[in-house]
Design a protein around this motif. Sequence first.
Motif, PDB file in Angstrom:
ATOM      1  N   ALA A 116       0.829  -1.212   0.000  1.00  0.00           N
ATOM      2  CA  ALA A 116       0.000   0.000   0.000  1.00  0.00           C
ATOM      3  C   ALA A 116       0.862   1.260   0.000  1.00  0.00           C
ATOM      4  CB  ALA A 116      -0.923  -0.013   1.217  1.00  0.00           C
ATOM      5  N   LEU A 117       1.937   1.277   0.789  1.00  0.00           N
ATOM      6  CA  LEU A 117       2.808   2.448   0.854  1.00  0.00           C
ATOM      7  C   LEU A 117       3.577   2.648  -0.445  1.00  0.00           C
ATOM      8  CD1 LEU A 117       4.139   1.941   4.478  1.00  0.00           C
ATOM      9  CD2 LEU A 117       2.592   3.744   3.716  1.00  0.00           C
ATOM     10  N   SER A 118       3.998   1.568  -1.070  1.00  0.00           N
ATOM     11  CA  SER A 118       4.702   1.678  -2.354  1.00  0.00           C
ATOM     12  C   SER A 118       3.785   2.245  -3.423  1.00  0.00           C
ATOM     13  CB  SER A 118       5.238   0.301  -2.770  1.00  0.00           C
ATOM     14  OG  SER A 118       6.151  -0.200  -1.813  1.00  0.00           O
ATOM     15  N   MET A 119       2.523   1.803  -3.432  1.00  0.00           N
ATOM     16  CA  MET A 119       1.563   2.346  -4.391  1.00  0.00           C
ATOM     17  C   MET A 119       1.280   3.820  -4.098  1.00  0.00           C
ATOM     18  SD  MET A 119      -0.200   1.721  -7.079  1.00  0.00           S
ATOM     19  CE  MET A 119      -0.262  -0.073  -7.201  1.00  0.00           C
ATOM     20  N   LEU A 120       1.233   4.172  -2.825  1.00  0.00           N
ATOM     21  CA  LEU A 120       1.042   5.577  -2.436  1.00  0.00           C
ATOM     22  C   LEU A 120       2.143   6.447  -3.022  1.00  0.00           C
ATOM     23  CD1 LEU A 120      -0.062   7.929  -0.631  1.00  0.00           C
ATOM     24  CD2 LEU A 120       1.376   6.997   1.192  1.00  0.00           C
ATOM     25  N   ARG A 121       3.395   6.035  -2.882  1.00  0.00           N
ATOM     26  CA  ARG A 121       4.505   6.845  -3.391  1.00  0.00           C
ATOM     27  C   ARG A 121       4.528   6.861  -4.913  1.00  0.00           C
ATOM     28  NH1 ARG A 121       8.139   8.991  -0.636  1.00  0.00           N
ATOM     29  NH2 ARG A 121       9.728   8.735  -2.254  1.00  0.00           N
ATOM     30  N   GLN A 122       4.090   5.792  -5.535  1.00  0.00           N
ATOM     31  CA  GLN A 122       4.068   5.748  -6.998  1.00  0.00           C
ATOM     32  C   GLN A 122       2.994   6.667  -7.572  1.00  0.00           C
ATOM     33  OE1 GLN A 122       3.792   1.770  -8.642  1.00  0.00           O
ATOM     34  NE2 GLN A 122       2.706   2.526 -10.444  1.00  0.00           N
ATOM     35  N   ARG A 123       1.833   6.697  -6.930  1.00  0.00           N
ATOM     36  CA  ARG A 123       0.705   7.445  -7.489  1.00  0.00           C
ATOM     37  C   ARG A 123       0.656   8.907  -7.063  1.00  0.00           C
ATOM     38  NH1 ARG A 123      -4.295   5.043  -5.540  1.00  0.00           N
ATOM     39  NH2 ARG A 123      -5.226   6.583  -6.936  1.00  0.00           N
TER      40      ARG A 123
END
Length: 423
Positions: free
Chosen positions: A325-332
């Motif tokens: 979830a955190l990786s997707m947060l930083r990507q988006r």
Amino acid sequence: MDPRETELSRVGEKIRAALDAEGASASDEIRLGRKRFVEYVTTRRVERAPGRRAGWLVGARALALGLGGAAAVAAAVLVWARLPISFQVDSDAGPAAVAGNAGDLIEATGVVPTAVRFSEGSSIVLERGGRLRVLSLESNGARVLVEKGAADVAITHRQRPGRWRFEAGPVTVDVTGTRFRVDWNPEDRSFGIDLKEGSVIVGGDCLTTPRRVQRGDSLRVTCGPAAASAPVKVEPSEALAVLEEKAETPPRAVRAAARREAHDTRADGDADWRALVAAGRYSEGVRAAERAGWSRVCRSANAVELLALADAARLSGETARAVEALSMLRQRFPGTTSAATGAFSLGRLAFERRGAYAEAARWFATYLDEQPHGPLMGDAVGRLMEARQRAGDRPAARRDAENYLRRFPEGPYAGTARAILAE
């Protein structure tokens, strides 16, 4: 007038009376020194940085020896040392930290955690969705009530014993100087504490006898049966409103990013996990998000919701889900406050859950690059130093230790920094 300022004025009056009683036999130089000292004491603002307090005490001792008014100044120093500490609350809800008052409710409702910083160097980082109150303040400690949620606590080591007590429901934690994480869920009356440094005494009605918890230990206590709760059935708009209320007044960039992702294409299954997480039912919220399709949820949730989902996964012990979830947060949402907070959280997960210290150091350094003056800055500097030390990068850890002591000579990681430099 603040009671502390009133007390300080009385100190100045006593010093002035004591020095005037010595008569006019003193030289002009001594009289001038006395005058300046009295003016400084009676006009000094109590909110000044804690580092100035030590300088004032040194100056007072020197003045006492030079003026012959040792008894008066010693009494003044004694009164001053007994004045209660103060604290400030730092969150993304305002442009700057604000002075706190004992008894006020402190809520972490913004996009990032809320930091409570005390004048003697101790700090509490309250995670999003948490609530606490500083019930009372003393010269060497405070009494803090954790009403809900999790908090990272760092109590400064001082020359004399501190008097810190944390309360969560019927559980009490007596602290001297240490760092720990505490969490309390009023829904099921569950309490947890993880010691990172030092030791504490945990007591209260839930335990038959007080228990000492030391560095590296954890304690979990359930103080009663979980309260029965009806299944959560809400409309998607209502679930979103709950989370938006928790993220009150986020920065402009985050508001814009969140609006881009807060569209109306959510399925009914999505509303379930949002409501469960907002209600503090983290494990159930994670399971609901998995049923709805974890990857799809991470692609459709807005920045605020992704932080909430990652927190729920972490608190449920689902480290891999939290990282996703955190990786997707930083990507988006690159460049936002939420993305920087995600970097800090990734660093914590790498350090605490996986022992990946080199990776943790990279994430803490990333947070500092993206938020050099953010509310988690002090904690990030200390954690970066620790991560590099454990990763075996001693030269970098020594540089970090020197940097930390220059910026935070009385901070909660000061003891660790000095130990690194002494190696």
